[in-house]
Design a protein around this motif. Structure first.
Motif, PDB file in Angstrom:
ATOM      1  N   THR A  12       0.796  -1.224  -0.055  1.00  0.00           N
ATOM      2  CA  THR A  12       0.040   0.037  -0.027  1.00  0.00           C
ATOM      3  C   THR A  12       0.697   1.202   0.120  1.00  0.00           C
ATOM      4  O   THR A  12       1.953   1.075   0.427  1.00  0.00           O
ATOM      5  CB  THR A  12      -1.109   0.062   1.212  1.00  0.00           C
ATOM      6  OG1 THR A  12       0.004  -0.113   2.449  1.00  0.00           O
ATOM      7  CG2 THR A  12      -1.678  -1.101   1.188  1.00  0.00           C
ATOM      8  N   HIS A  14       0.353   5.882   0.260  1.00  0.00           N
ATOM      9  CA  HIS A  14      -0.357   7.192   0.157  1.00  0.00           C
ATOM     10  C   HIS A  14       0.363   8.155  -0.303  1.00  0.00           C
ATOM     11  O   HIS A  14       1.666   8.328  -0.018  1.00  0.00           O
ATOM     12  CB  HIS A  14      -1.142   7.346   1.411  1.00  0.00           C
ATOM     13  CG  HIS A  14      -0.522   7.829   2.447  1.00  0.00           C
ATOM     14  ND1 HIS A  14       0.460   7.115   3.200  1.00  0.00           N
ATOM     15  CD2 HIS A  14      -0.487   9.094   3.085  1.00  0.00           C
ATOM     16  CE1 HIS A  14       0.682   7.917   4.290  1.00  0.00           C
ATOM     17  NE2 HIS A  14       0.416   9.311   4.019  1.00  0.00           N
ATOM     18  N   ALA A  65       3.030   2.011  -3.512  1.00  0.00           N
ATOM     19  CA  ALA A  65       2.532   0.778  -3.313  1.00  0.00           C
ATOM     20  C   ALA A  65       3.266  -0.333  -4.032  1.00  0.00           C
ATOM     21  O   ALA A  65       3.445  -1.633  -3.477  1.00  0.00           O
ATOM     22  CB  ALA A  65       0.973   0.915  -3.817  1.00  0.00           C
ATOM     23  N   ALA A 168      -4.143   7.375  -2.408  1.00  0.00           N
ATOM     24  CA  ALA A 168      -3.827   6.125  -1.790  1.00  0.00           C
ATOM     25  C   ALA A 168      -3.949   4.883  -2.806  1.00  0.00           C
ATOM     26  O   ALA A 168      -4.715   5.202  -3.574  1.00  0.00           O
ATOM     27  CB  ALA A 168      -4.374   5.632  -0.413  1.00  0.00           C
ATOM     28  N   ALA A 170      -3.384   0.340  -3.508  1.00  0.00           N
ATOM     29  CA  ALA A 170      -3.053  -0.868  -3.047  1.00  0.00           C
ATOM     30  C   ALA A 170      -2.656  -1.642  -4.220  1.00  0.00           C
ATOM     31  O   ALA A 170      -3.262  -1.651  -5.175  1.00  0.00           O
ATOM     32  CB  ALA A 170      -3.885  -1.503  -2.302  1.00  0.00           C
ATOM     33  N   ASP A 301      -3.071   2.303   4.978  1.00  0.00           N
ATOM     34  CA  ASP A 301      -1.744   2.752   4.702  1.00  0.00           C
ATOM     35  C   ASP A 301      -0.934   3.130   5.856  1.00  0.00           C
ATOM     36  O   ASP A 301       0.124   2.538   6.154  1.00  0.00           O
ATOM     37  CB  ASP A 301      -1.295   3.292   3.484  1.00  0.00           C
ATOM     38  CG  ASP A 301       0.390   3.616   3.147  1.00  0.00           C
ATOM     39  OD1 ASP A 301       0.776   2.398   3.131  1.00  0.00           O
ATOM     40  OD2 ASP A 301       0.813   4.601   3.139  1.00  0.00           O
ATOM     41  N   ARG A 305       2.053   1.378   8.093  1.00  0.00           N
ATOM     42  CA  ARG A 305       3.135   2.040   8.514  1.00  0.00           C
ATOM     43  C   ARG A 305       3.397   2.231   9.835  1.00  0.00           C
ATOM     44  O   ARG A 305       4.663   2.078  10.449  1.00  0.00           O
ATOM     45  CB  ARG A 305       3.068   3.280   7.955  1.00  0.00           C
ATOM     46  CG  ARG A 305       3.380   3.148   6.504  1.00  0.00           C
ATOM     47  CD  ARG A 305       3.077   4.725   5.748  1.00  0.00           C
ATOM     48  NE  ARG A 305       3.403   4.600   4.344  1.00  0.00           N
ATOM     49  CZ  ARG A 305       4.459   4.817   3.727  1.00  0.00           C
ATOM     50  NH1 ARG A 305       5.605   5.028   4.435  1.00  0.00           N
ATOM     51  NH2 ARG A 305       4.515   4.735   2.497  1.00  0.00           N
TER      52      ARG A 305
END
Length: 333
Positions: A12, A14, A65, A168, A170, A301, A305
């Motif tokens: 993922t 962003h 991503a 964002a 994925a 995301d 993280r």
């Protein structure tokens, strides 16, 4: 128990615009006392595009991503744009992002899926279905929003203050063991409140040349908060029960809830009326605002993280959208 759609969210990412705008800055610009807009909206800060555009954000999130997934770009054969507001009405946004990523002509299918704030969930289910059926190897799903445009600052400043820009993405692939993936996915619509959240102009409803005044009058975002609250309060708790039942989960089974960041107040209401513990709900609304379709994948995301997501965890993605629709997805990672 095997997933009904056995896939893996391989990576993922962003992206946010460089410019951050605090609510106090907006207060001063609009002639309010400091703290006024934050008290009304609950949003302290949001990011706003100045030098970047929607495609810049989408590509930045997608590249992140892809890098985290470790999947070569040449292996991606499906690119889904999941934006509530497109870059332009025609053609779709996804082919332009595909081109900006350096993907060759004919290397992938690229098109858009629009369910407003639930676009990411809808596109993720579509990508997972194609992968589970062997029709795609790897899919890129992105949501990119310039939510700071067309806002009703004069008539509804409390509504306008809710929104922020961002993107964002994925990368989704097949699951090697068949045990991770989507346990349940549900979307339900309540069109009796169709006009409660809308931008009326820009499609075929109003002709720009024949009806310029009507076009202009409907070119700004409008939201009837009371009607949205009524529909959500009445139906959303039962909808969450249906998603959990379909997954075979109880509330206690859910490790982390990743909701659409409609507003800080809406998230508080969701916690109170669905029985979810606030400590298990990802809440970034106060610092990033409502990013329309990008809200859910951005929260996803950030949770990854921050180390809040680990293998084997059960995630519940939830949201509401204009239309009015509710969406829910139960995923085991």
């Amino acid at each position: 128990m095997h997933a009904i759609l056995s896939i893996r969210i391989a990576g993922t990412g962003h992206a946010l615009p460089r410019r951050a705008v605090a609510s106090t800055e907006l207060d001063r610009r609009l002639g309010f006392e400091d703290g006024h807009l934050q008290r009304l909206s609950g949003v302290e800060n949001r990011h706003v595009c100045e030098s970047e555009d929607q495609i810049d954000l989408a590509v930045a999130a997608a590249e992140e991503a892809i890098a985290r997934a470790g999947v070569p770009v040449c292996d991606i054969d499906l690119v889904l744009g999941a934006c509530g507001i497109p870059y332009q009405p025609l053609p779709a946004t996804a082919p332009l992002v595909m081109r900006r990523l350096g993907m060759a002509d004919g290397a992938a299918a690229a098109h858009d899926v629009n369910a407003t704030c639930l676009s990411f969930l809808t596109a993720l289910e579509l990508a997972a279905g194609r992968i589970a059926l062997g029709q795609s190897r790897a899919a890129l799903v992105f949501s990119s929003e310039i939510a700071s445009r067309a806002l009703p600052w004069q008539d509804q400043p409390d509504v306008a203050a809710l929104f922020g820009d961002g993107a964002a993405a994925a990368v989704v692939t097949a699951a090697p063991d068949g045990r991770t993936g989507i346990r349940a996915s549900l979307l339900r619509s309540y069109p009796s409140a169709y006009g409660a959240c809308e931008i009326g102009a820009g499609g075929t409803r109003f002709d720009f040349h024949r009806e310029p005044e009507a076009f202009a009058a409907h070119a700004l975002f409008h939201m009837d908060g009371k009607e949205l609250f009524r529909i959500t309060h009445r139906h959303f708790p039962r909808f969450v029960e249906q998603v959990l039942d379909a997954a075979g989960w109880s509330r206690e089974d859910v490790d982390l809830v990743i909701p659409h960041q409609a507003s800080p107040l809406a998230l508080d209401h969701m916690v109170q009326h669905t029985g979810m513990e606030s400590g298990r709900v990802v809440n970034i609304a106060a610092r990033l605002g409502n990013q329309i379709a990008a809200s859910i994948p951005t929260a996803l995301d950030i949770a990854w993280r921050d180390g809040r997501i680990r293998p084997g965890m059960k995630l519940l993605l939830l949201g509401t959208s204009a239309g009015v629709s509710f969406g829910g997805m139960a995923i085991e990672v």
